[in-house]
Write a protein that holds these residues in place. Sequence first.
Motif, short mmCIF file in Angstrom:
data_model
loop_
_atom_site.label_atom_id
_atom_site.label_comp_id
_atom_site.label_asym_id
_atom_site.label_seq_id
_atom_site.Cartn_x
_atom_site.Cartn_y
_atom_site.Cartn_z
N ARG A 113 -7.63 -9.89 25.18
CA ARG A 113 -7.20 -8.89 24.85
C ARG A 113 -7.12 -7.34 24.11
N CYS A 114 -9.05 -7.77 24.26
CA CYS A 114 -9.26 -6.85 23.24
C CYS A 114 -9.48 -5.20 23.53
N GLU A 115 -9.67 -4.62 23.31
CA GLU A 115 -9.57 -3.23 23.82
C GLU A 115 -11.06 -2.53 23.85
N SER A 116 -11.68 -2.28 22.70
CA SER A 116 -13.45 -2.04 22.91
C SER A 116 -14.02 -2.49 23.53
N ASP A 117 -15.31 -1.29 24.30
CA ASP A 117 -16.08 -1.42 25.23
C ASP A 117 -16.64 -2.77 24.63
N ALA A 118 -17.60 -2.68 23.44
CA ALA A 118 -18.28 -4.48 22.69
C ALA A 118 -17.36 -5.61 23.00
N ALA A 119 -16.70 -5.23 22.99
CA ALA A 119 -15.85 -6.64 22.08
C ALA A 119 -15.33 -7.03 23.77
N VAL A 120 -15.13 -6.13 25.23
CA VAL A 120 -14.78 -6.43 26.17
C VAL A 120 -16.10 -7.11 26.70
N GLN A 121 -16.99 -6.89 26.81
CA GLN A 121 -18.11 -7.12 27.14
C GLN A 121 -18.37 -8.58 27.01
N ALA A 122 -18.50 -8.87 25.43
CA ALA A 122 -18.37 -9.87 25.30
C ALA A 122 -17.14 -10.79 25.60
N ALA A 123 -16.37 -10.45 25.74
CA ALA A 123 -15.13 -11.68 26.48
C ALA A 123 -16.31 -11.92 27.62
N VAL A 124 -16.06 -10.93 28.44
CA VAL A 124 -16.55 -11.64 29.78
C VAL A 124 -18.40 -12.44 29.82
N PHE A 125 -18.88 -12.31 28.50
CA PHE A 125 -19.96 -12.82 28.62
C PHE A 125 -19.17 -14.22 28.84
N LYS A 126 -18.39 -14.01 27.43
CA LYS A 126 -17.87 -15.59 26.53
C LYS A 126 -17.23 -16.90 27.70
N THR A 127 -16.30 -15.58 28.35
CA THR A 127 -15.68 -16.04 29.85
C THR A 127 -17.02 -17.85 30.73
N PHE A 128 -17.34 -16.03 30.83
CA PHE A 128 -18.00 -16.90 31.92
C PHE A 128 -18.89 -17.77 31.71
N ALA A 129 -19.18 -18.34 30.44
CA ALA A 129 -20.33 -19.65 30.10
C ALA A 129 -18.89 -20.27 30.19
N GLU A 130 -17.75 -20.17 29.65
CA GLU A 130 -16.88 -21.62 29.51
C GLU A 130 -16.08 -22.12 30.35
N TRP A 131 -16.05 -20.99 31.67
CA TRP A 131 -15.62 -21.26 32.65
C TRP A 131 -15.85 -22.41 32.93
N HIS A 132 -17.70 -21.65 33.51
CA HIS A 132 -18.56 -22.68 34.55
C HIS A 132 -18.93 -24.20 33.66
N ASP A 133 -18.51 -24.13 31.81
CA ASP A 133 -18.40 -25.27 31.09
C ASP A 133 -17.05 -25.98 31.83
N ILE A 134 -16.31 -25.83 31.84
CA ILE A 134 -14.82 -26.14 32.07
C ILE A 134 -14.60 -26.70 33.80
N PHE A 135 -15.25 -25.44 34.77
CA PHE A 135 -15.68 -26.13 36.05
C PHE A 135 -16.43 -28.09 35.95
N LEU A 136 -17.35 -28.04 35.30
CA LEU A 136 -18.07 -29.52 35.01
C LEU A 136 -17.37 -30.40 34.57
N GLN A 137 -16.02 -29.64 33.98
CA GLN A 137 -15.14 -31.13 33.14
C GLN A 137 -14.12 -31.34 33.99
N LYS A 138 -14.32 -31.06 36.34
CA LYS A 138 -13.08 -30.36 36.84
C LYS A 138 -12.18 -32.35 37.05
N GLN A 139 -13.32 -33.21 36.95
CA GLN A 139 -12.46 -34.81 37.90
C GLN A 139 -12.13 -35.04 35.76
#
Length: 285
Positions: A217-243
């Motif tokens: 829920r961050c509002e600054s541009d820099a924080a949003v950018q970091a949030a997106v990159f971290k989200t992509f990384a963490e969700w790919h890790d979750i995809f590998l754990q689906k089973q």
Amino acid sequence: MSFFQNSIDSLFEEDVPSPLYLLPAEIRNIICHDVISDGSKAFTISIAETGKIILPPLMAVSKQIYSETYGYIAAALRNPSTIFEATVRNYDQKPLLTTIKRISQQTGIAQSELVERTHVRFVGGVNMGNLLVWIQGTITNPTAHPIFPFEKMDIPSFAGENVFEGRLSLKSHLVSYKEFEHHHDIRAWNACAREFLITLEERDLDVLGEPKGDYWRCESDAAVQAAVFKTFAEWHDIFLQKQKIQARVIGRNERQRVEDDHVYVASAMSQFGVGLQVAVQRWTQ
């Protein structure tokens, strides 16, 4: 050759004779051959997260047995059918890459061939520092910083996507961000990024163990950018754990919910990329 740790002597406090020595040398050779490579299937060599090659237990019987079996391991390394199973912790590629380089140098096998024969299993968490170093290295010099084969996303319509490669990869979005930065259009990138994060917030994804944190829920541009990159990384890790996640939940409906939530997140990631493509079209008009 010394691609096995030079500390092999530390395995033996005393050079105690093994009962194997009661057998004729020819019989010992047959045992070694059958244990290490029987010719009926591909031999597998394991590489620990520290980069250490895990030797067959037979080699730890004694120094002499180690010496007698060493030639079989060396031959197995040169066999094109031999595969490597490696563990990478927290996306730190350095230990594995160092070992692969050393094997290549000491056997003459091309590093690219060894990379193709090495299957990686990721353990631990997402260390963004390690992951970004790996991806940035791949962008600038893919030969020096290769992507090893590993399990890919198996979601319908998104099969094969992963954190390193594909339209949903963190790598592609890092490259995309640089392109927007080059065209002085970061505002458009940030707008798409906020829409992406909001889309994820609109669905209850707790069954997947979604990434938590105030950065959603961050509002600054820099924080949003970091949030997106971290989200992509963490969700790919979750995809590998689906089973594993599906195995933890109870009932067919819950397991289906896991599948549906994975599709939802993958679709949101895809739509984020589509939004960026629409913005890019303005540059060429």
